[in-house]
Scaffold this motif. Sequence first.
Motif, PDB file in Angstrom:
ATOM      1  N   VAL A 148       0.842  -1.200   0.000  1.00  0.00           N
ATOM      2  CA  VAL A 148       0.000   0.000   0.000  1.00  0.00           C
ATOM      3  C   VAL A 148       0.872   1.243   0.000  1.00  0.00           C
ATOM      4  O   VAL A 148       0.611   2.224  -0.719  1.00  0.00           O
ATOM      5  CB  VAL A 148      -0.948  -0.009   1.217  1.00  0.00           C
ATOM      6  CG1 VAL A 148      -1.755   1.279   1.274  1.00  0.00           C
ATOM      7  CG2 VAL A 148      -1.873  -1.210   1.172  1.00  0.00           C
ATOM      8  N   GLY A 149       1.944   1.217   0.815  1.00  0.00           N
ATOM      9  CA  GLY A 149       2.862   2.351   0.857  1.00  0.00           C
ATOM     10  C   GLY A 149       3.558   2.589  -0.463  1.00  0.00           C
ATOM     11  O   GLY A 149       3.787   3.738  -0.872  1.00  0.00           O
TER      12      GLY A 149
ATOM     13  N   GLY B  17       2.241   1.963  -3.309  1.00  0.00           N
ATOM     14  CA  GLY B  17       1.246   2.525  -4.217  1.00  0.00           C
ATOM     15  C   GLY B  17       1.010   4.009  -3.999  1.00  0.00           C
ATOM     16  O   GLY B  17       0.800   4.756  -4.964  1.00  0.00           O
ATOM     17  N   VAL B  18       1.013   4.434  -2.740  1.00  0.00           N
ATOM     18  CA  VAL B  18       0.730   5.844  -2.436  1.00  0.00           C
ATOM     19  C   VAL B  18       2.006   6.652  -2.256  1.00  0.00           C
ATOM     20  O   VAL B  18       1.948   7.869  -2.018  1.00  0.00           O
ATOM     21  CB  VAL B  18      -0.150   5.959  -1.176  1.00  0.00           C
ATOM     22  CG1 VAL B  18      -1.467   5.245  -1.388  1.00  0.00           C
ATOM     23  CG2 VAL B  18       0.572   5.391   0.043  1.00  0.00           C
ATOM     24  N   GLY B  19       3.147   5.973  -2.309  1.00  0.00           N
ATOM     25  CA  GLY B  19       4.417   6.682  -2.176  1.00  0.00           C
ATOM     26  C   GLY B  19       4.769   7.060  -0.761  1.00  0.00           C
ATOM     27  O   GLY B  19       5.505   8.029  -0.546  1.00  0.00           O
ATOM     28  N   ASN B  20       4.264   6.311   0.235  1.00  0.00           N
ATOM     29  CA  ASN B  20       4.539   6.607   1.638  1.00  0.00           C
ATOM     30  C   ASN B  20       5.698   5.718   2.106  1.00  0.00           C
ATOM     31  O   ASN B  20       5.576   4.506   2.222  1.00  0.00           O
ATOM     32  CB  ASN B  20       3.291   6.341   2.490  1.00  0.00           C
ATOM     33  CG  ASN B  20       3.442   6.847   3.913  1.00  0.00           C
ATOM     34  OD1 ASN B  20       4.463   6.630   4.556  1.00  0.00           O
ATOM     35  ND2 ASN B  20       2.411   7.531   4.393  1.00  0.00           N
TER      36      ASN B  20
ATOM     37  N   TRP C  82       5.200   3.674   5.520  1.00  0.00           N
ATOM     38  CA  TRP C  82       4.426   2.447   5.372  1.00  0.00           C
ATOM     39  C   TRP C  82       5.255   1.349   4.723  1.00  0.00           C
ATOM     40  O   TRP C  82       5.138   0.179   5.087  1.00  0.00           O
ATOM     41  CB  TRP C  82       3.179   2.729   4.532  1.00  0.00           C
ATOM     42  CG  TRP C  82       2.124   3.524   5.263  1.00  0.00           C
ATOM     43  CD1 TRP C  82       2.260   4.171   6.442  1.00  0.00           C
ATOM     44  CD2 TRP C  82       0.780   3.727   4.824  1.00  0.00           C
ATOM     45  NE1 TRP C  82       1.093   4.786   6.797  1.00  0.00           N
ATOM     46  CE2 TRP C  82       0.149   4.537   5.809  1.00  0.00           C
ATOM     47  CE3 TRP C  82       0.040   3.345   3.705  1.00  0.00           C
ATOM     48  CZ2 TRP C  82      -1.182   4.944   5.706  1.00  0.00           C
ATOM     49  CZ3 TRP C  82      -1.278   3.735   3.605  1.00  0.00           C
ATOM     50  CH2 TRP C  82      -1.888   4.532   4.602  1.00  0.00           C
ATOM     51  N   GLN C  83       6.068   1.722   3.758  1.00  0.00           N
ATOM     52  CA  GLN C  83       6.896   0.733   3.089  1.00  0.00           C
ATOM     53  C   GLN C  83       7.886   0.108   4.072  1.00  0.00           C
ATOM     54  O   GLN C  83       8.113  -1.110   4.074  1.00  0.00           O
ATOM     55  CB  GLN C  83       7.656   1.381   1.930  1.00  0.00           C
ATOM     56  CG  GLN C  83       6.764   1.857   0.798  1.00  0.00           C
ATOM     57  CD  GLN C  83       7.564   2.454  -0.346  1.00  0.00           C
ATOM     58  OE1 GLN C  83       8.607   1.931  -0.720  1.00  0.00           O
ATOM     59  NE2 GLN C  83       7.074   3.564  -0.899  1.00  0.00           N
TER      60      GLN C  83
END
Length: 244
Positions: A206-207, A209-212, A215-216
């Motif tokens: 998810v990270g 995908g959103v560039g966070n 989270w990655q």
Amino acid sequence: MGTGLEDVAAGVALELAGEFSCAAATYKGSGKKFLQQLAEQLDVPTEIEDDKGRIKPLTLDQLKEEIGLNLPTDALLILPEAKRLTTGIRFWLEDLIEAGCRVCCFAIANPGRDIFIEMIEVELELPSDRTIRYAMQDEATKLGFDLTTARLSQLQPLAGRNPMLARKVVRQEKLGINPTMEHRQYLVMMPILLAALFSFAVIRYVGMGVGNKNWQIFGGVALTVAMAAKQLGRVEGAKKKLGQ
């Protein structure tokens, strides 16, 4: 390992002794001895006099026939460890059941064949902690062993809900042998922990995908820890043969 079914069966026989003609026996490899135990409790003859006046014990087939002919109308056969019964005895019991005899079999799991298929299955609750404590204290009293309340509390978890294991633990304690846990009546948390960690690993994608970045990083750490824990769970001690 004992299962405690004989204790449960003995309790049932004692409870119903005033209502039925109860006979309880456990098959231990000899069909003749098994039938003799049932016959003696039902007051069925186990011996016969031959033409020369000599008293001889009945054979296996003769015992089956004699019990079937002289079985009381209120007879109740109680059979612990019923899974041990041979095919021949099970077929004989089937004839008795068809003739109206009451049969109560005990087993860890329903074998799901011949007579067991037709029987009404009743699942019993596991013995309570109080019952296990009583079994341990009773065994200690028989052995003349002074078991304190504190030590009893420490030993009880090793027996789980099995009265036979409870008595074994007390015997080991008296001999000075360090008792070990032999039952599996507990919840294994490792699969739950791994599932949780793998679930958190989804956050990594998810990270991405959103560039966070946070989270990655969090998801990547969770995935790494989950994989490491999975591998560590496979570690086993060295397997040595007997005598090595």
